[in-house]
Scaffold this active site. Structure first.
Site, PDB file in Angstrom:
ATOM      1  N   HIS A 175      14.217 -32.376 -10.027  1.00  0.00           N
ATOM      2  CA  HIS A 175      13.339 -33.228  -9.137  1.00  0.00           C
ATOM      3  C   HIS A 175      13.969 -33.236  -7.690  1.00  0.00           C
ATOM      4  CE1 HIS A 175      10.816 -34.505 -12.584  1.00  0.00           C
ATOM      5  NE2 HIS A 175      12.083 -35.021 -13.194  1.00  0.00           N
ATOM      6  N   ASP A 179      12.355 -29.322 -19.406  1.00  0.00           N
ATOM      7  CA  ASP A 179      11.968 -31.063 -20.062  1.00  0.00           C
ATOM      8  C   ASP A 179      10.313 -31.773 -19.820  1.00  0.00           C
ATOM      9  OD1 ASP A 179      13.935 -32.868 -18.304  1.00  0.00           O
ATOM     10  OD2 ASP A 179      12.202 -33.837 -17.406  1.00  0.00           O
ATOM     11  N   HIS A 220       9.484 -33.872 -18.119  1.00  0.00           N
ATOM     12  CA  HIS A 220       8.678 -33.902 -16.712  1.00  0.00           C
ATOM     13  C   HIS A 220       9.090 -32.577 -15.363  1.00  0.00           C
ATOM     14  CE1 HIS A 220      10.127 -37.654 -17.900  1.00  0.00           C
ATOM     15  NE2 HIS A 220       9.726 -38.589 -16.976  1.00  0.00           N
ATOM     16  N   ASP A 225      14.351 -35.565 -23.069  1.00  0.00           N
ATOM     17  CA  ASP A 225      13.033 -36.560 -22.850  1.00  0.00           C
ATOM     18  C   ASP A 225      11.953 -35.963 -23.754  1.00  0.00           C
ATOM     19  OD1 ASP A 225      13.120 -34.672 -21.034  1.00  0.00           O
ATOM     20  OD2 ASP A 225      12.636 -36.507 -19.237  1.00  0.00           O
TER      21      ASP A 225
END
Length: 339
Positions: free
Chosen positions: A158, A193, A195, A282
């Site tokens: 990120h 991931d 996200h 995740d």
């Protein structure tokens, strides 16, 4: 498989973040590194400590203005009367093309996208060793290893060239990709991931030498919200070199693997010389973020499919939060790759 990790990565110990406006314990805890290390050992990895490589690997993908900020902001912040123990922004610019603030408060807002990445006195040290782990794994692959794993904590995908966010400070996957570019003409990054890897996308969005592919929960109602949509294809020379594959919430193994095959087709069409896998665990059905529903066995199948590309590969740890199966999920992925 060699795995790169330094115990200093546990020194970053963030206390809280805001979730829907309410303070919550920060889920990016040092215990993540402990459990991931156990998972790598169970997979038969040989654990190696990276060397101190200085600022060069990070400076290859981040601005000097941003790296200076990360190194010095905590000491500056603590000189503010009644300031919090950790650096947490409370103001953000509506646009980032104007004046650069001189104050610590202003710079925190400029360089930190959200409240999920508080900076303590130990953060910079952990960030460096995390990035050096990614660089060391890339160096091993350039030296002839077919695959290497970087246990990077804090994570990185990120983080933009000059912005922290989402628990991330330095973009370890970008560090690895840029490091590989010293020997490889073209590098692909595949982010699996939960996200979207918005920072990774942002760093390479206008470049045709690094293909970015991300499979993630649809951001229309999920972090990072403003990036990760299917119509984001790159810009300028990078147009056509970014592929986002957003998935409906609770997508399980078969749906994820179908999206993965689409991503692998794009990677094959790019014909890269090397691959970086931004590995988020995740997407697991029992992860605290609860976005997707991949099983432990699913991670093994995902790894086997990616390994089928036959590319020299660096696996960089991204997300995956504290649950009983975190270690098992990493073991499943790493053994699935080599099995």
């Amino acid at each position: 498989m060699k795995a790169y990790y330094a115990d200093e990565q546990k020194r970053h110990d963030p206390k809280a973040f805001l979730s829907s406006g309410a303070p919550q314990p920060n889920p990016e805890q040092p215990e993540r590194a402990v459990r991931l290390l156990a998972g790598a050992i169970a997979a038969g990895c040989t654990i190696e400590r990276p060397a101190d490589l200085g600022l060069a690997p990070m400076a290859a993908v981040h601005t000097p203005e941003y790296l200076e900020f990360l190194q010095n902001i905590h000491a500056r912040w603590r000189r503010i009367p009644d300031a919090s123990e950790e650096v947490i922004p409370n103001i953000h610019p509506l646009a980032r093309n104007g004046a650069y603030p001189a104050s610590a408060v202003g710079q925190a807002g400029y360089h930190m996208a959200d409240t999920a990445c508080p900076i303590s006195a130990e953060t910079w040290r952990s960030v460096c060793w995390s990035a050096w782990s990614a660089a060391a794994a890339a160096d091993a692959v350039m030296a002839g290893d077919r695959v290497a794993y970087a246990l990077c904590r804090p994570p990185g995908h990120h983080a933009f060239a000059d912005v922290a966010g989402g628990f991330c400070f330095v973009n370890n996957s970008a560090v690895a990709a840029q490091r590989l570019r010293r020997r490889a003409d073209r590098v692909a990054i595949l982010d699996v991931d939960l996200h979207h890897g918005n920072g990774t996308q942002g760093i390479f969005y206008a470049r045709p030498d690094v293909l970015t592919v991300s499979i993630h929960a649809d951001p229309v109602r999920f972090y990072p919200f403003f990036w990760g949509h299917a119509d984001e294809r790159g810009e300028g020379p990078g147009l056509g070199y970014n592929l986002n594959l957003p998935l409906p919430r609770k997508t399980a193994d078969e749906g994820f693997l179908a999206a993965l095959e689409a991503g692998l087709r794009r990677i094959r069409a790019f014909a890269p010389d090397a691959l970086v896998v931004a590995l988020g665990l995740d997407a697991f059905e029992g992860d605290p973020f609860g976005g997707l529903s991949v099983t432990t066995e699913g991670f093994s199948r995902i790894a086997a499919a990616i390994a089928g590309l036959g590319l020299p590969s660096v696996i960089v740890q991204e997300g995956g939060y504290l649950c009983d199966e975190l270690s098992d999920n990493l073991t499943a992925f790493l053994t699935g790759w080599s099995g």
